[in-house]
Design a protein around this motif. Sequence first.
Motif, PDB file in Angstrom:
ATOM      1  N   GLY A 118      60.825  33.467  31.861  1.00 33.30           N
ATOM      2  CA  GLY A 118      61.140  32.656  32.137  1.00 33.30           C
ATOM      3  C   GLY A 118      60.252  33.094  33.251  1.00 33.30           C
ATOM      4  N   ALA A 119      59.551  33.461  33.802  1.00 33.98           N
ATOM      5  CA  ALA A 119      57.910  33.415  34.447  1.00 33.98           C
ATOM      6  C   ALA A 119      57.036  32.546  33.843  1.00 33.98           C
ATOM      7  N   GLU A 120      56.871  33.083  32.407  1.00 31.59           N
ATOM      8  CA  GLU A 120      55.930  31.752  31.378  1.00 31.59           C
ATOM      9  C   GLU A 120      55.428  30.188  32.500  1.00 31.59           C
ATOM     10  N   ALA A 121      57.092  29.622  32.775  1.00 28.01           N
ATOM     11  CA  ALA A 121      57.769  28.379  32.688  1.00 28.01           C
ATOM     12  C   ALA A 121      56.872  28.547  34.148  1.00 28.01           C
ATOM     13  N   ARG A 122      55.933  29.089  35.008  1.00 33.75           N
ATOM     14  CA  ARG A 122      55.770  29.145  35.969  1.00 33.75           C
ATOM     15  C   ARG A 122      53.691  29.729  35.901  1.00 33.75           C
ATOM     16  N   ILE A 123      53.530  30.222  34.827  1.00 33.68           N
ATOM     17  CA  ILE A 123      52.656  30.983  35.064  1.00 33.68           C
ATOM     18  C   ILE A 123      51.371  30.198  33.921  1.00 33.68           C
ATOM     19  N   ILE A 124      51.983  28.822  32.775  1.00 35.52           N
ATOM     20  CA  ILE A 124      51.426  28.053  32.294  1.00 35.52           C
ATOM     21  C   ILE A 124      50.761  26.931  33.589  1.00 35.52           C
ATOM     22  N   PRO A 125      51.749  26.752  34.013  1.00 37.41           N
ATOM     23  CA  PRO A 125      51.121  25.198  34.933  1.00 37.41           C
ATOM     24  C   PRO A 125      50.019  25.701  36.263  1.00 37.41           C
ATOM     25  N   ASP A 126      50.414  27.345  36.656  1.00 39.11           N
ATOM     26  CA  ASP A 126      49.551  26.929  37.449  1.00 39.11           C
ATOM     27  C   ASP A 126      47.899  27.576  36.702  1.00 39.11           C
TER      28      ASP A 126
END
Length: 264
Positions: A118-126
């Motif tokens: 789930g953290a990928e959905a916060r990492i990619i936009p950053d």
Amino acid sequence: MKIFLDIGAFQGEATWAALDPIYGFDVLYCLEPVEQCANVIRRTIRDARVRVEPLGLLDRDGVLPVFGAGSMAASVFPDHEHVDTRSVQHGQFRRASKFFDEHCSPSDVVFVKLNCEGAEARIIPDLLASGWWPRIASAMIDFDVRKVPSERWREQAIRRQLEELGLTNYCFPEEVMYGQGSCYGGIRNWLDTKGARCPGLWRRVRSAFFHVRNVAAKRFLPYYKLQVLRRLPPGFVAFYYASVKPRISGGRFRDAGGQGGDGG
């Protein structure tokens, strides 16, 4: 430099795949916020190129609870469908773009594996906002965010953004990893299909010894068995599974049953 980032490293299986000398990585970062998993990597992978970072990436810095810590589904999101919220540890997290600023340069060739529940959905936009994402050679994205009810909407938003920007430096497990026998095999297939292999006879020789050592240590045997089967004539494989293996399995079963009868 050529860099491999294993984001959500768990116990290092993806890093093992990228260690093959045929890929020529200069440094491999294992990012894993659960300490016991990071310790497994330190204990089992002895290679000077590997740097175990006991932290996770996100869109901010901080110390956060990790639910289901130590399991394959460990997540910072308590509503992840597969976590046991009774098992909680706190882990260190860094903003993804900051980690890239500190450990990568624009001239580096960077391959990124994202499997972080789930953290990928916060990492990619950053990484998109910071300008780092377009510099990645290839990213393998496992959208585990679909398992997090409160966050799963982000997957489609990210997919649309990547498409609108015309970026093609990413792929998904169903495209490159499925049918490869294991995560180890899937990561290898991703790296192979995205141009990570390096030329050179000496590199191929070193790669052959790498595989021999794995087999001798009984590491990733399902992958190696699959490679052997794929190189055998289809008729021979069919004959083995239809006629030989059932006899072997049946013989073992009968032997076990016979021993049990004698003992009675």
